[in-house]
Design a protein around this motif. Structure first.
Motif: not given
Length: 503
Positions: A387-412
């Motif tokens: 789980a901690q390893q996949v947590r790191t992958l989730i963090l990397r996904d957001y880091a890559q997303a923030f290269e393209l965007a300032d915020v990420v939008a989703m329904p709450t």
């Protein structure tokens, strides 16, 4: 119900001597007494202390005039320690616990001139998604009393939505500020992990928990964050990042900002009415000058599973301290005794077992057992480490997303508020309510929920924006710009004063 006042309106009225702090406090307490029998949003009301505090501000007005929350009534989730005031975490285990100290957040709010009206009901030890796990009974949604307010900070969200206080505080471990904010039609902000001190917060998941405000407007949330943010020598996880003037940054100008939308993640499981409101909110931001960009969060589909492995593991560790010896509830040895109750160690084990059996509710015991299992020698690597390893992958996904965007939008939340009792028998279905919120906690990112519409049943819907670490300034500026072009935040529920709901 008339339009409730904002923090800024109350503060300016008190500063200008148009109203006294005592007048504001009495009005808020009268409102609390009128509607809380229907909501059950408060575990403890500190009427006498609140009135004394307001009178103190009025007497020594020159000292308090320029404080950012002077005369503003607030409410605190009942897992924030308050010196001399009962703090239960909505658990029988701490039903009579009175802390000898204030949480850092509470001290900072006190220094800012706020007036605490009481402690709000929540899921026991902040474990749940519906506020139905409180040992003292559920909170009812102000928009529909047969519906949940969202968990776990449901009492704080209901308090703001009902117009009792313009500001309340909660804690967010996997969406516990943002989800109730969405379901009650208010603003809820989870700051970056480390932005706000956790000293004095009764711990659930130490690497996930973060304290934040629930308010009527983004501007109010920005004022509140400015008060509570900043490093704290009592909390080694608090960050030495500078605290900005968040309210001053709300210019309404979002031209050139980029809003990332993970469209694949939203293809399934989202209620059609929620999807329509979400898409309309994106169009509103685009009309303001923001650019919509498609992003990918490929590991977000695993976030709920990862969260419940990490959170339960941390919960089993944090809750080991409640053993009936040091503080809190202790079971008696009444009733049939076991064969070894009279002998030292066996008697102690019996006391431990009975204390935890009778002191914890079903959901807390479920999570302790799950957490103990995933941390056990035979399963640690298969579950917790993975789980901690996949947590790191989730963090990397957001880091890559923030290269393209300032915020990420989703329904709450994928749905609006569901009915009380509807999912109690199905924990998995309950856990899936957090599908869009848990990633921000796993990655330590700031996120805010703002009202973005209503269902045909007049149930609120929330828009969630997630920002870069320690960039609450941009996050709040974009959320405020959206709020300026909509009137969802101005809607208020009509709560029948005379209706007494069973607790």
């Amino acid at each position: 119900m008339s339009q409730p006042e904002t923090i800024r309106e109350i503060r300016d009225a008190v500063r200008g001597r148009v109203r006294s702090a005592s007048d504001v406090c009495r009005v808020a307490l009268d409102r609390l007494e009128a509607v809380d029998p229907s909501l059950h949003a408060f575990n403890t009301v500190t009427r006498a202390q609140a009135l004394d505090r307001a009178a103190e501000i009025d007497r020594d007005f020159d000292r308090w005039r320029d404080r950012p929350l002077v005369g503003v009534p607030i409410a605190l989730k009942d897992n924030l320690c308050t010196k001399g005031v009962r703090t239960t975490a909505s658990s029988r285990m701490l039903e009579t616990y009175i802390p000898p100290y204030d949480a850092t957040v509470v001290s900072r709010l006190d220094a800012a001139g706020a007036i605490v009206l009481g402690k709000t009901n929540c899921d026991e030890f902040s474990m749940g998604s519906s506020n139905e796990n409180s040992a003292f009974g559920p909170v009812h949604n102000p928009w529909a009393l047969d519906r949940i307010p969202g968990g776990t900070s449901g009492g704080s969200a209901a308090t703001v939505a009902a117009g009792i206080t313009p500001l309340a505080f909660g804690s967010d471990t996997g969406g516990s500020i943002r989800q109730p904010a969405a379901m009650c039609g208010v603003v809820g902000l989870k700051p970056t992990y480390g932005r706000v001190s956790r000293y004095g917060l009764i711990a659930f998941g130490s690497s996930l928990d973060q304290i934040g405000p629930l308010a009527r407007t983004v501007h109010d949330a920005a004022i509140a964050l400015g008060v509570i943010a900043g490093a704290d020598p009592s909390d080694a996880t608090s960050a030495p990042e500078p605290v900005a003037d968040y309210a001053a940054a709300l210019t309404g100008d979002v031209r050139g900002t980029r809003v990332g939308v993970p469209r694949r993640l939203l293809e399934q499981g989202v209620d059609p009415q929620v999807a329509r409101a979400f898409n309309a909110s994106l169009h509103a931001l685009a009309a303001r000058g923001a650019a919509l960009v498609d992003i990918e969060l490929p590991h977000a589909k695993y976030a709920t599973a990862v969260y419940y492995l990490v959170a339960t593991a941390e919960a089993s560790s944090n809750l080991a301290r409640y053993d009936g010896v040091r503080y809190g509830f202790r079971a008696t040895f009444g009733g049939p005794a076991g064969p070894h109750d009279a002998a030292g160690q066996d008697a102690l084990r019996t006391m431990y077992a009975r204390t935890r059996e009778n002191g914890f509710g079903a959901e807390v015991k479920r999570r302790i057992m799950l957490g103990t299992y995933v941390l056990s020698a035979g399963y640690y690597e298969a579950y917790y480490l993975k789980a901690q390893q996949v947590r790191t992958l989730i963090l990397r996904d957001y880091a890559q997303a923030f290269e393209l965007a300032d915020v990420v939008a989703m329904p709450t939340s994928p749905t609006a508020a569901f009915k009380l009792g509807e999912r109690v028998a199905d924990p998995l279905q309950m856990y899936l309510a957090d599908v869009f919120t848990v990633s921000a906690n796993l990655a330590g990112l700031p996120a805010v929920s703002v009202p973005c519409g209503f269902t045909t049943d007049r149930l609120p819907i929330g828009l969630q924006l997630t920002g870069k670490r320690f960039d609450e300034t941009t996050l709040l500026r974009i959320a405020d710009a959206y709020e300026r072009d909509t009137d969802w935040w101005q809607k208020v529920p009509e709560i029948p004063h005379s209706l007494e709901v069973s607790k």
